[in-house]
Enzyme design. Structure first.
Site, PDB file in Angstrom:
ATOM      1  CB  SER A 130      -1.624 -45.522  49.200  1.00  0.00           C
ATOM      2  OG  SER A 130      -1.690 -46.832  48.794  1.00  0.00           O
TER       3      SER A 130
ATOM      4  N   PRO B 154     -11.752 -46.360  51.061  1.00  0.00           N
ATOM      5  CG  PRO B 154     -10.269 -47.816  49.989  1.00  0.00           C
ATOM      6  CD  PRO B 154     -11.170 -47.695  51.181  1.00  0.00           C
TER       7      PRO B 154
ATOM      8  CG  HIS C 127      -9.105 -50.345  52.800  1.00  0.00           C
ATOM      9  ND1 HIS C 127      -8.481 -51.362  52.108  1.00  0.00           N
ATOM     10  CD2 HIS C 127      -8.332 -49.245  52.616  1.00  0.00           C
ATOM     11  CE1 HIS C 127      -7.390 -50.887  51.539  1.00  0.00           C
ATOM     12  NE2 HIS C 127      -7.274 -49.606  51.825  1.00  0.00           N
TER      13      HIS C 127
ATOM     14  CE1 TYR D 264      -8.348 -50.703  56.517  1.00  0.00           C
ATOM     15  CE2 TYR D 264      -7.297 -52.852  56.415  1.00  0.00           C
ATOM     16  CZ  TYR D 264      -7.464 -51.574  55.918  1.00  0.00           C
ATOM     17  OH  TYR D 264      -6.742 -51.164  54.825  1.00  0.00           O
TER      18      TYR D 264
HETATM   19  N1  COA Z   1      15.442 -46.778  36.665  1.00  0.00           N
HETATM   20  C1  COA Z   1      14.528 -46.910  35.686  1.00  0.00           C
HETATM   21  N2  COA Z   1      13.292 -47.439  35.881  1.00  0.00           N
HETATM   22  C2  COA Z   1      12.970 -47.825  37.122  1.00  0.00           C
HETATM   23  C3  COA Z   1      13.869 -47.699  38.191  1.00  0.00           C
HETATM   24  C4  COA Z   1      15.169 -47.141  37.924  1.00  0.00           C
HETATM   25  N3  COA Z   1      16.072 -46.988  38.874  1.00  0.00           N
HETATM   26  N4  COA Z   1      13.282 -48.173  39.304  1.00  0.00           N
HETATM   27  C5  COA Z   1      12.051 -48.580  38.946  1.00  0.00           C
HETATM   28  N5  COA Z   1      11.850 -48.390  37.631  1.00  0.00           N
HETATM   29  C6  COA Z   1      10.675 -48.733  36.825  1.00  0.00           C
HETATM   30  C7  COA Z   1      10.158 -50.111  37.192  1.00  0.00           C
HETATM   31  O1  COA Z   1      10.810 -51.095  36.451  1.00  0.00           O
HETATM   32  C8  COA Z   1       8.704 -49.985  36.813  1.00  0.00           C
HETATM   33  O2  COA Z   1       8.576 -50.120  35.436  1.00  0.00           O
HETATM   34  P1  COA Z   1       7.163 -50.523  34.741  1.00  0.00           P
HETATM   35  O3  COA Z   1       6.268 -49.323  34.883  1.00  0.00           O
HETATM   36  O4  COA Z   1       7.569 -50.771  33.353  1.00  0.00           O
HETATM   37  O5  COA Z   1       6.663 -51.705  35.477  1.00  0.00           O
HETATM   38  C9  COA Z   1       8.360 -48.569  37.163  1.00  0.00           C
HETATM   39  O6  COA Z   1       9.619 -47.864  37.169  1.00  0.00           O
HETATM   40  C10 COA Z   1       7.696 -48.422  38.504  1.00  0.00           C
HETATM   41  O7  COA Z   1       8.539 -48.894  39.533  1.00  0.00           O
HETATM   42  P2  COA Z   1       8.593 -48.155  40.924  1.00  0.00           P
HETATM   43  O8  COA Z   1       8.252 -46.733  40.760  1.00  0.00           O
HETATM   44  O9  COA Z   1       9.897 -48.440  41.588  1.00  0.00           O
HETATM   45  O10 COA Z   1       7.430 -48.718  41.774  1.00  0.00           O
HETATM   46  P3  COA Z   1       6.769 -50.134  41.855  1.00  0.00           P
HETATM   47  O11 COA Z   1       5.899 -50.309  40.682  1.00  0.00           O
HETATM   48  O12 COA Z   1       7.763 -51.179  42.136  1.00  0.00           O
HETATM   49  O13 COA Z   1       5.849 -49.912  43.114  1.00  0.00           O
HETATM   50  C11 COA Z   1       5.235 -50.003  45.400  1.00  0.00           C
HETATM   51  C12 COA Z   1       6.363 -49.759  44.418  1.00  0.00           C
HETATM   52  C13 COA Z   1       5.747 -49.906  46.810  1.00  0.00           C
HETATM   53  C14 COA Z   1       4.163 -48.945  45.200  1.00  0.00           C
HETATM   54  C15 COA Z   1       4.676 -51.398  45.096  1.00  0.00           C
HETATM   55  O14 COA Z   1       5.646 -52.379  45.330  1.00  0.00           O
HETATM   56  C16 COA Z   1       3.524 -51.743  45.988  1.00  0.00           C
HETATM   57  O15 COA Z   1       3.666 -52.346  47.034  1.00  0.00           O
HETATM   58  N6  COA Z   1       2.288 -51.385  45.562  1.00  0.00           N
HETATM   59  C17 COA Z   1       1.107 -51.660  46.334  1.00  0.00           C
HETATM   60  C18 COA Z   1       0.633 -50.408  46.946  1.00  0.00           C
HETATM   61  C19 COA Z   1      -0.718 -50.628  47.532  1.00  0.00           C
HETATM   62  O16 COA Z   1      -0.973 -51.597  48.184  1.00  0.00           O
HETATM   63  N7  COA Z   1      -1.608 -49.674  47.267  1.00  0.00           N
HETATM   64  C20 COA Z   1      -2.954 -49.774  47.679  1.00  0.00           C
HETATM   65  C21 COA Z   1      -3.111 -49.548  49.119  1.00  0.00           C
HETATM   66  S1  COA Z   1      -4.790 -49.593  49.527  1.00  0.00           S
END
Ligand code: COA
Length: 813
Positions: free
Chosen positions: A701, A259, A485, A246
């Protein structure tokens, strides 16, 4: 002095000194401008404002120079100035630089209890006596800073033991971010870039990596230094990352960096409705802020992958207390230290490009919703007066950072401007009362309005982009938040905003019942003295903002066919599935893979922000090639295998990233520490591949929400796409942005192809399921996946998911 401090592990960041001769040899970035300007060489009146007081630098005297007040009733701010001035001088009397001594509560001007007792006894409001009830009111007004232990009725205050809240960092109990093993990072780096480079480029990169990794070579030296840095820093990458991501970036904040959250469209039937909405929203902000001040915000726990671990809360405490100060080469993220004696709080309200100070505590009382509405009505009336209208100074904050730093330097020459800037820089947040944007109110139009205000002719000047939180309330019902941000991530913004929307839905407006503070002083309009030079800057900023407005190509699209429940049923990670779909869309549009950024939260670690999931994996490329090669004889089963391979690789990289073992932060750390050590830049970082791999043409993201609203942002490169997505149970929302002046990109086209690809991926899952007659089991053959979970090295704390998260929250990290 610098050397002496460095030996104790300190570094002087910024100098303020009254004698220009003392600071003149320092680089401008290391000086605060105000004192330097206020006390220019031949200055005959060497006075400068300090703590809101006049400081006579030659005699070292502080005095309060009363200003004519616009209102009859002095606000808390005036009282505080007198109070703080007296106290500072008393503390100065008691202490000197070389001696310190113990002074008991009764005699100690810096003691909190004595402070409170005296504060209450001050005769600010022409009261001759202070009752215990009033004293309690004072304490209540100051509650955010205290864990109060009020005396029971009749007991003497001085005998009560007053405890200060423990203002430890909200995350200091978490493990420190690990430093991955050097060899593993370099191997993974090669794997990530190979398919994005030509053979020749890759050979050069391989050679650079071999030299860097040679035993006893530069890589090992730098790695050792990083491990040492990890020992003495809460988070070894934080400062490097913040500057790189940033503060060093010179591009303007709107579209390029800030954002926005777009609220559901509001239906305001009359102008007063939007003010009611704003008053209700501000009430919610004050409630939320009280939780932050008392550090009572419930802790977040991770969800999704590796669910259950506690997350660092530090980012929340920057929501309403920070400010991004523009600098000629690098900006500074200024944080208001949590002080025992808080500043009286105010919000800046922007209306018709004018800025007004809205005190939210008057006469020791936090304004209720009725009062807030009254004040907002006054502001709207004042802003309507054509004669009093001042130039749209906010436009300057929408310019490039170096340009804005220069305009700010010019503004600062005038004390009126300094005072106005000070009020904005210290405010909690902005509330921008926007005129109707005149656009249609589709999701896409509202998103663009939020991103840049619609340009000079609309609400482009009704903003102050340096401030982290700007709540926009448009008279046409287009509402949302624009956020700077650098202090926090989108997920924290979502948590705060969801709290506010839920507050507004859950706690009905209290406009009717609440009693108002009688005769509230009118909010103050901030004044600006504009020289011809400032007018020139303004017109240049206005031109650039209008260009940015014309250039943004935004497309917000709801994909209705399925959502994350369908993907979960395939036993796949929804996030990984969407990332692979984005890879497919880009490949379909452009016929090649590009360096891709996906933010991964590292809040499992102390002061953790994000690292990068490099989603353009070789496995994704393998899959998208199979899907797009019309001549290929790849069967559906093989395609499905490749899809599972791509999703597994993506999921594994995600786990690396969220456990602090990804490569981007590590490489950045090695690069920066080499620079700090004044070493020649290692070839690895001069290599073309390093530049290419850091050009994130796809900047993606996941920002999930649990109430109806969405987040979006602009692309980070001229030929790039910004792709923010919000997976919901039964639909997926995509906000795709790009620039119109790029011949290569088109947001609507990208969205069309993305939608097509998502359907193809669903069909593939369904066809192969029907064909094999099997349930999706996720057990595709264990293949030699490009990405393996990296072994945790000695410097890596073990992270175990909590079995039973006690307070799962709705955020997705
Ligand atoms: N089978 C069935 N379900 C699954 C699965 C599989 N193989 N893998 C994942 N899931 C489920 C998870 O258990 C989770 O369930 P929930 O909705 O009940 O919690 C759901 O699917 C979502 O999981 P997934 O899609 O793998 O993503 P995540 O929630 O772990 O997110 C990231 C991954 C990378 C987005 C997250 O770790 C992250 O870092 N987020 C921050 C992003 C960020 O900073 N954004 C703003 C930037 S400004």
């Amino acid at each position: 002095m610098r050397q002496c401090l460095a030996s104790g592990g300190f570094e002087i960041c910024l100098w303020a000194n009254n004698f220009p001769s003392v600071v003149s040899h320092l680089p401008s970035a290391a000086r605060t401008e105000s004192t330097e300007l206020g006390l220019a060489e031949n200055c005959t009146d060497p006075q400068e404002q300090a703590l809101g007081l006049q400081w006579h630098c030659l005699t070292d005297q502080l005095c309060y120079k009363p200003k004519s007040m616009e209102s009859k009733i002095p606000t808390m701010r005036h009282g505080y100035k007198v109070f703080i001035g007296t106290r500072v001088s008393k503390i100065q009397d008691l202490t000197s630089l070389l001696t310190s001594r113990y002074v008991d509560t009764a005699n100690n001007p810096a003691d909190n209890l004595k402070t409170l007792a005296e504060l209450a006894a001050q005769n600010w409001e022409q009261k001759s006596e202070v009752t215990e009830r009033e004293l309690k009111e004072v304490l209540a007004a100051m509650e955010p800073c205290y864990r109060r232990d009020l005396p029971s009725s009749g007991s003497s205050l001085s005998s009560t033991h007053q405890k200060l809240p423990t203002l430890v960092a909200a995350g200091s109990d978490l493990p420190k971010l690990p430093v991955p093993a050097l060899g593993e990072t370099l191997d993974l780096y090669l794997r990530c870039v190979k398919h994005l480079l030509s053979e020749e480029q890759f050979l050069r990169t391989q050679r650079a990596v071999t030299v860097f990794a040679a035993p006893g070579g530069v890589g090992e030296q730098l790695q050792k230094k990083l491990l040492e840095r990890r020992e003495h820093k809460a988070n070894w990458v934080y400062d490097y990352w913040l500057n790189d991501m940033y503060l060093n970036n010179r591009l303007s904040l709107p579209v390029n960096s800030s954002p926005v959250m777009v609220f559901p469209q509001q239906n305001f039937r009359a102008p007063i409705d939007s003010l009611r909405f704003a008053a209700h929203l501000i009430s919610g902000v004050l409630e939320y802020k009280a939780q932050l001040d008392t550090r009572t915000l419930p802790k977040d726990y991770a969800r999704g992958q590796l669910a259950g671990t506690p997350l660092c809360m530090e980012q929340y405490y920057r929501l309403f207390t920070s400010y991004r100060l523009p600098g000629p080469q690098r900006d500074t993220l200024v944080a208001q230290e949590s002080s025992v004696m808080p500043e009286p709080e105010h919000i800046i309200v922007a209306c018709k490009n004018q800025f007004f100070v809205l005190d939210v505590v008057i006469n020791f009382r936090r304004l209720n919703e009725r009062d807030l509405l009254t004040q907002l009505e006054k502001i709207v009336k004042m802003a309507a007066s054509e004669e009093e209208r001042l130039p749209p100074i906010g436009l300057l904050t929408s310019d490039g950072r170096t340009e804005w730093a220069e305009s700010r330097r010019v503004l600062m020459k005038e004390s009126t401007n300094r005072d106005s800037l000070d009020m904005i820089e210290r405010c909690m947040c902005l509330v921008c009362l926007d005129d109707s944007s005149g656009a249609d109110l589709s999701d896409t139009s509202r998103a663009t309005t939020m991103l840049h205000g619609g340009g000079v002719g609309k609400n482009g000047g009704n903003r102050w982009y340096d401030k982290p939180m700007q709540f926009v309330v448009g008279s046409d019902g287009c509402c949302g938040v624009v956020c700077e941000h650098s202090p926090f991530e989108g997920i924290v913004l979502v948590q705060c905003t969801e709290y506010l929307l839920k507050y507004m839905i859950g706690s009905p407006s209290k406009l009717v019942r609440a009693a108002s503070v009688s005769e509230l002083p009118a909010p103050r309009r901030l004044r600006w003295k504009c020289t011809p030079e400032i007018h020139k800057h303004l017109s240049s900023s206005a031109d650039k903002l209008n260009k940015l407005v014309r250039n943004l190509d935004m497309n917000v699209h709801k994909f209705h066919d399925y959502g994350k429940e369908f993907i979960k049923k395939q036993k796949m990670s929804p996030d990984a599935f969407i990332q692979v779909a984005l890879q497919l869309a880009y490949y379909k549009c452009h016929g090649r893979p590009v360096s891709t950024y996906e933010s991964a939260s590292i809040r499992r670690f102390r002061e953790g922000r994000v690292d990068n999931i490099r989603s353009a994996t070789p496995e994704a490329l393998d899959f998208v090639r199979a899907m797009t090669d019309l001549k290929s004889s790849t069967s559906d089963t093989e395609k499905m295998d490749k899809l599972r391979g791509a999703i597994n690789a993506q999921t594994k990289y995600t786990i690396l990233a969220i456990t602090g073992m990804a490569i981007d932060n590590h490489l950045l750390g090695l690069r920066e520490i080499a620079q700090e050590l004044k070493m020649e830049k290692p070839e690895l970082f001069k290599d073309e591949a390093y530049l290419i791999s850091n050009q994130f043409i796809l900047s993606t993201s996941q920002v999930p929400t649990s109430v109806e609203m969405f987040c979006c942002y602009g692309p980070v490169l001229p030929d790039g796409y910004g792709a923010c997505y919000n997976p919901q149970s039964h639909h997926l929302l995509f906000c795709v942005s790009s620039f119109r002046n790029s011949a290569r990109t088109c947001s609507a086209g990208f969205v069309r192809v993305l939608e097509q690809g998502l359907r193809e991926m669903r069909d593939l899952c369904q066809k192969t399921q029907a064909h094999t007659g099997s349930e999706p089991n996720g057990k595709s053959k264990e293949r030699a996946l490009g990405v393996e979970v990296r072994a945790q090295n000695a410097a890596t704390p073990q992270i175990k998911p909590k079995e039973n998260p006690t307070e799962p929250r709705s955020n997705n990290v």
